[in-house]
Design an enzyme around this catalytic site. Structure first.
Site, PDB file in Angstrom:
ATOM      1  N   ARG B  34     -10.017   0.619 -13.373  1.00 52.75           N
ATOM      2  CA  ARG B  34      -8.700   0.671 -12.747  1.00 52.75           C
ATOM      3  C   ARG B  34      -8.880   0.895 -11.251  1.00 52.75           C
ATOM      4  O   ARG B  34      -9.409   1.923 -10.831  1.00 52.75           O
ATOM      5  CB  ARG B  34      -7.865   1.824 -13.325  1.00 52.75           C
ATOM      6  CG  ARG B  34      -7.573   1.734 -14.817  1.00 52.75           C
ATOM      7  CD  ARG B  34      -6.526   0.689 -15.136  1.00 52.75           C
ATOM      8  NE  ARG B  34      -6.204   0.652 -16.555  1.00 52.75           N
ATOM      9  CZ  ARG B  34      -6.103  -0.475 -17.253  1.00 52.75           C
ATOM     10  NH1 ARG B  34      -6.318  -1.649 -16.702  1.00 52.75           N
ATOM     11  NH2 ARG B  34      -5.779  -0.432 -18.524  1.00 52.75           N
ATOM     12  N   GLU B  35      -8.411  -0.079 -10.475  1.00 53.63           N
ATOM     13  CA  GLU B  35      -8.472   0.053  -9.016  1.00 53.63           C
ATOM     14  C   GLU B  35      -7.187   0.726  -8.561  1.00 53.63           C
ATOM     15  O   GLU B  35      -6.104   0.261  -8.875  1.00 53.63           O
ATOM     16  CB  GLU B  35      -8.588  -1.335  -8.377  1.00 53.63           C
ATOM     17  CG  GLU B  35      -9.842  -2.064  -8.831  1.00 53.63           C
ATOM     18  CD  GLU B  35      -9.760  -3.572  -8.683  1.00 53.63           C
ATOM     19  OE1 GLU B  35      -8.662  -4.102  -8.420  1.00 53.63           O
ATOM     20  OE2 GLU B  35     -10.805  -4.226  -8.846  1.00 53.63           O
ATOM     21  N   ARG B  61       5.896  -6.684   9.905  1.00 51.34           N
ATOM     22  CA  ARG B  61       4.994  -6.156   8.890  1.00 51.34           C
ATOM     23  C   ARG B  61       3.861  -7.137   8.704  1.00 51.34           C
ATOM     24  O   ARG B  61       4.069  -8.263   8.250  1.00 51.34           O
ATOM     25  CB  ARG B  61       5.749  -5.981   7.567  1.00 51.34           C
ATOM     26  CG  ARG B  61       6.805  -4.901   7.611  1.00 51.34           C
ATOM     27  CD  ARG B  61       6.202  -3.546   7.866  1.00 51.34           C
ATOM     28  NE  ARG B  61       7.062  -2.484   7.353  1.00 51.34           N
ATOM     29  CZ  ARG B  61       6.669  -1.222   7.264  1.00 51.34           C
ATOM     30  NH1 ARG B  61       5.460  -0.847   7.665  1.00 51.34           N
ATOM     31  NH2 ARG B  61       7.497  -0.308   6.802  1.00 51.34           N
ATOM     32  N   ALA B  73      12.346   4.701   6.706  1.00 50.88           N
ATOM     33  CA  ALA B  73      11.428   5.219   5.692  1.00 50.88           C
ATOM     34  C   ALA B  73      10.162   5.720   6.359  1.00 50.88           C
ATOM     35  O   ALA B  73       9.887   5.387   7.511  1.00 50.88           O
ATOM     36  CB  ALA B  73      11.086   4.123   4.685  1.00 50.88           C
ATOM     37  N   GLU B  89      12.167  11.341   9.436  1.00 54.90           N
ATOM     38  CA  GLU B  89      11.953   9.904   9.612  1.00 54.90           C
ATOM     39  C   GLU B  89      13.229   9.215  10.092  1.00 54.90           C
ATOM     40  O   GLU B  89      13.182   8.299  10.912  1.00 54.90           O
ATOM     41  CB  GLU B  89      11.467   9.265   8.304  1.00 54.90           C
ATOM     42  CG  GLU B  89      10.032   9.585   7.947  1.00 54.90           C
ATOM     43  CD  GLU B  89       9.005   8.856   8.835  1.00 54.90           C
ATOM     44  OE1 GLU B  89       9.395   7.990   9.643  1.00 54.90           O
ATOM     45  OE2 GLU B  89       7.810   9.192   8.734  1.00 54.90           O
ATOM     46  N   GLU B  93      13.149   7.243  13.619  1.00 50.09           N
ATOM     47  CA  GLU B  93      13.296   5.783  13.640  1.00 50.09           C
ATOM     48  C   GLU B  93      14.638   5.307  14.179  1.00 50.09           C
ATOM     49  O   GLU B  93      14.737   4.203  14.709  1.00 50.09           O
ATOM     50  CB  GLU B  93      13.068   5.194  12.234  1.00 50.09           C
ATOM     51  CG  GLU B  93      11.618   5.320  11.783  1.00 50.09           C
ATOM     52  CD  GLU B  93      11.294   4.467  10.561  1.00 50.09           C
ATOM     53  OE1 GLU B  93      10.112   4.403  10.204  1.00 50.09           O
ATOM     54  OE2 GLU B  93      12.217   3.884   9.957  1.00 50.09           O
ATOM     55  N   ALA B 110       4.476   0.340  -7.019  1.00 48.04           N
ATOM     56  CA  ALA B 110       3.630  -0.594  -7.763  1.00 48.04           C
ATOM     57  C   ALA B 110       2.710   0.228  -8.653  1.00 48.04           C
ATOM     58  O   ALA B 110       1.537   0.426  -8.346  1.00 48.04           O
ATOM     59  CB  ALA B 110       2.810  -1.468  -6.817  1.00 48.04           C
ATOM     60  N   PRO B 111       3.265   0.718  -9.792  1.00 45.71           N
ATOM     61  CA  PRO B 111       2.512   1.690 -10.589  1.00 45.71           C
ATOM     62  C   PRO B 111       1.254   1.125 -11.226  1.00 45.71           C
ATOM     63  O   PRO B 111       0.459   1.869 -11.782  1.00 45.71           O
ATOM     64  CB  PRO B 111       3.528   2.133 -11.653  1.00 45.71           C
ATOM     65  CG  PRO B 111       4.554   1.053 -11.702  1.00 45.71           C
ATOM     66  CD  PRO B 111       4.607   0.464 -10.326  1.00 45.71           C
ATOM     67  N   GLY B 112       1.046  -0.184 -11.125  1.00 45.65           N
ATOM     68  CA  GLY B 112      -0.196  -0.764 -11.616  1.00 45.65           C
ATOM     69  C   GLY B 112      -1.394  -0.406 -10.761  1.00 45.65           C
ATOM     70  O   GLY B 112      -2.516  -0.378 -11.250  1.00 45.65           O
ATOM     71  N   GLU B 116       1.743   5.623  -4.852  1.00 45.97           N
ATOM     72  CA  GLU B 116       2.892   5.900  -3.970  1.00 45.97           C
ATOM     73  C   GLU B 116       4.206   6.000  -4.739  1.00 45.97           C
ATOM     74  O   GLU B 116       4.622   5.069  -5.425  1.00 45.97           O
ATOM     75  CB  GLU B 116       3.052   4.822  -2.885  1.00 45.97           C
ATOM     76  CG  GLU B 116       4.219   5.172  -1.958  1.00 45.97           C
ATOM     77  CD  GLU B 116       4.469   4.147  -0.860  1.00 45.97           C
ATOM     78  OE1 GLU B 116       3.818   3.090  -0.840  1.00 45.97           O
ATOM     79  OE2 GLU B 116       5.336   4.435  -0.014  1.00 45.97           O
ATOM     80  N   GLU B 137       4.554   2.211  16.371  1.00 49.33           N
ATOM     81  CA  GLU B 137       5.727   1.648  15.709  1.00 49.33           C
ATOM     82  C   GLU B 137       6.589   0.907  16.729  1.00 49.33           C
ATOM     83  O   GLU B 137       6.939   1.461  17.778  1.00 49.33           O
ATOM     84  CB  GLU B 137       6.577   2.747  15.066  1.00 49.33           C
ATOM     85  CG  GLU B 137       6.157   3.100  13.665  1.00 49.33           C
ATOM     86  CD  GLU B 137       7.129   4.084  12.998  1.00 49.33           C
ATOM     87  OE1 GLU B 137       7.175   4.097  11.769  1.00 49.33           O
ATOM     88  OE2 GLU B 137       7.813   4.841  13.715  1.00 49.33           O
TER      89      GLU B 137
END
Lengths: 176, 176
Positions: B34-35, B61, B73, B89, B93, B110-112, B116, B137
């Site tokens: 698992r990476e 981005r 964010a 934040e 911002e 992205a729970p795979g 985060e 930024e």
């Protein structure tokens, strides 16, 4: 506002993700470092049956160290189009084939550090097919009314980003 | 359904993210890799003014190679609570401080493959304060009616996951 890549170093080349560190030139001419995960992209599918129930997948996620409820989803194979991938992943994970599949949007999961873009689909007119999971996937499929899936979001029982976004998009579209 | 970590290797220790490769034991006893990106977690804020307008941030981005519209964010500082981070934040911002801030949910991006988790907030009763951006930024703040932000989602002009999820959550809550 753009940034220019000055130098790149591949730190890791893995099975699903690669890690690259870019040195970039900022709009003001200064340099900065950007850590970037390279990901092939993915799909996620709201599969809605004729009784307005959606298919949810329960799966242990090591990154969250818990079992999450998610909509069916998966990573694009090389040269695979997103719609074909959506049909394939839905069938592999739930055993259903969609009679109808519709693109409903897409999203970057974390544009600060990963290239992953997820194409979102709505699958309807579901027909039973066969299950065909990956060797290292252990999942359970659950069928819940769309209205209940929305309650699960409100109660923080669905806490997966793509699933929240896609289910709310479908609810909005259907006026629920 | 759980997986047990058998061995871990830290591949990269970076500024925002770390990359770890776990060897895990699957429920059937087999082993797999698992990476995993380790991330400190983050917050995202729907900032709504008295005219039902939301603050959007336009920002280049590199992972998307385009300028995206996102809600304000940022990443949690060490030992910082998510609500304090949301207030900080938002002010850094956009230059606004919230008179009222409310937790509206949270999501794994992205729970795979990444740990985060983003805590989502609704900020209202906005008061002008000062801008205080990070050195690297470069952003532009835009104020659009919430109804228009929802149209931007429909038109695929907002394609950031946390922003789509949080804006749709707020719209639902307000019956819009």
């Amino acid at each position: 506002m753009r940034e220019k890549i000055v130098r790149s170093e591949e730190i890791y080349h893995g099975r699903v993700v690669n890690l690259v560190v870019h040195e970039v030139e900022l709009p003001d001419g200064k340099h900065s470092k950007r850590e970037l995960v390279r990901h092939p992209g993915a799909v996620a599918v709201v599969a809605l049956d004729d009784q307005q129930q959606v298919l949810l997948v329960r799966q242990y996620r090591i990154a969250a160290d818990q079992i999450l409820h998610e909509i069916p989803a998966g990573t694009l194979d090389p040269d695979e189009g997103p719609e074909a991938c959506a049909v394939r992943e839905l069938q592999e994970e739930t055993g259903y084939k969609p009679g109808r599949i519709e693109h409903i949007g897409g999203l970057y999961v974390a544009p600060g550090y990963t290239t992953e873009f997820i194409h979102l689909y709505l699958a309807t007119d579901l027909q039973e097919s066969r299950l065909d999971m990956d060797d290292d996937e252990f999942l359970e499929v659950k069928r819940v009314p769309l209205a209940e899936a929305l309650n699960m979001i409100e109660r923080n029982e669905i806490i997966d980003g793509k699933s929240i976004a896609a289910l709310l998009l479908v609810a909005r579209r259907m006026g629920i």
